[in-house]
Design a protein around this motif. Structure first.
Motif, PDB file in Angstrom:
ATOM      1  N   GLN A 195      20.321 -16.467  35.438  1.00  0.00           N
ATOM      2  CA  GLN A 195      19.768 -15.339  36.190  1.00  0.00           C
ATOM      3  C   GLN A 195      18.252 -15.487  36.179  1.00  0.00           C
ATOM      4  N   TRP A 196      17.649 -15.581  37.351  1.00  0.00           N
ATOM      5  CA  TRP A 196      16.194 -15.651  37.438  1.00  0.00           C
ATOM      6  C   TRP A 196      15.688 -14.363  38.064  1.00  0.00           C
ATOM      7  N   VAL A 197      14.777 -13.717  37.362  1.00  0.00           N
ATOM      8  CA  VAL A 197      14.137 -12.493  37.855  1.00  0.00           C
ATOM      9  C   VAL A 197      12.708 -12.892  38.209  1.00  0.00           C
TER      10      VAL A 197
ATOM     11  N   TRP B 193      16.870 -13.053  41.574  1.00  0.00           N
ATOM     12  CA  TRP B 193      16.534 -11.647  41.786  1.00  0.00           C
ATOM     13  C   TRP B 193      15.045 -11.538  42.042  1.00  0.00           C
TER      14      TRP B 193
ATOM     15  N   MET C 177      22.084  -6.782  34.946  1.00  0.00           N
ATOM     16  CA  MET C 177      22.281  -8.045  34.245  1.00  0.00           C
ATOM     17  C   MET C 177      23.627  -8.106  33.518  1.00  0.00           C
TER      18      MET C 177
ATOM     19  N   THR D 125      26.386 -10.043  35.195  1.00  0.00           N
ATOM     20  CA  THR D 125      26.099 -11.447  35.488  1.00  0.00           C
ATOM     21  C   THR D 125      26.400 -12.325  34.278  1.00  0.00           C
TER      22      THR D 125
ATOM     23  N   ILE E  21      18.740 -15.361  30.986  1.00  0.00           N
ATOM     24  CA  ILE E  21      17.847 -14.691  31.944  1.00  0.00           C
ATOM     25  C   ILE E  21      16.464 -15.310  31.815  1.00  0.00           C
TER      26      ILE E  21
ATOM     27  N   ALA F 177      12.719 -14.789  33.331  1.00  0.00           N
ATOM     28  CA  ALA F 177      11.799 -13.942  34.092  1.00  0.00           C
ATOM     29  C   ALA F 177      10.580 -14.776  34.469  1.00  0.00           C
TER      30      ALA F 177
ATOM     31  N   ALA G 152      17.414  -6.336  28.121  1.00  0.00           N
ATOM     32  CA  ALA G 152      18.384  -7.394  28.441  1.00  0.00           C
ATOM     33  C   ALA G 152      19.674  -7.090  27.691  1.00  0.00           C
TER      34      ALA G 152
ATOM     35  N   ARG H 212      22.244 -11.948  25.125  1.00  0.00           N
ATOM     36  CA  ARG H 212      21.816 -12.824  26.223  1.00  0.00           C
ATOM     37  C   ARG H 212      20.462 -13.420  25.920  1.00  0.00           C
TER      38      ARG H 212
ATOM     39  N   TYR I  99      16.837 -14.579  26.742  1.00  0.00           N
ATOM     40  CA  TYR I  99      15.832 -14.066  27.679  1.00  0.00           C
ATOM     41  C   TYR I  99      14.544 -14.839  27.440  1.00  0.00           C
TER      42      TYR I  99
END
Length: 143
Positions: free
Chosen positions: A16-18, A45, A80, A83, A87, A89, A105, A109, A111
């Protein structure tokens, strides 16, 4: 925060990329390379207001501490939680924006935040994060 891209890979490794608005194009290009060359899927995201997302989390936590709810349930955490994968960011801005979201988060997970000129190493960082996540899962599976 809006989902711009679901990972083109249906199964396998996923992240997951924010991303801040200023790195979206670069992130899309690197995500395509990860999928094509390494089989790693990226859900991308876009976030326009790091502080606003963190303030939402703080307000949710305050309500939780006052007994209103069984969990913090911030918007970031809810999004999140649906998903898979670590992650990441990403912003060219200061580190404090993405670091404010770390507290929200989902539990367990990974981060990581990548900021400023470090964004130039996005591909290498993503590959390292994928390997480190695999190592962690292998250790947990051995228990």
């Amino acid at each position: 925060m809006n989902l711009l891209q679901n990972a083109p890979i249906a199964s396998g490794r996923r992240m997951q990329w924010v991303c801040g608005a200023e790195v979206v194009d670069e992130a899309l290009a690197v995500a395509a390379e990860l999928a094509r060359s390494y089989g790693i899927g990226v859900d991308l995201w876009r976030i326009d207001d790091w502080a606003g997302m963190a303030q939402d989390g703080i307000a949710c936590e305050r309500r939780w501490r006052e007994g209103d709810g069984a969990a913090v349930g911030s918007r970031f955490e809810r999004l999140m939680a649906l998903t898979q994968g670590p992650i990441l960011a990403i912003t060219r801005g200061p580190r404090d924006g993405p670091e404010m979201l770390r507290a929200f988060a989902p539990a367990g997970r990974r981060y990581l935040s990548l900021t400023g000129s470090d964004v130039d190493a996005l591909l290498a960082t993503a590959l390292r994060l994928d390997v480190e996540t695999d190592i962690e899962w292998a250790k947990l599976s051995a228990i």
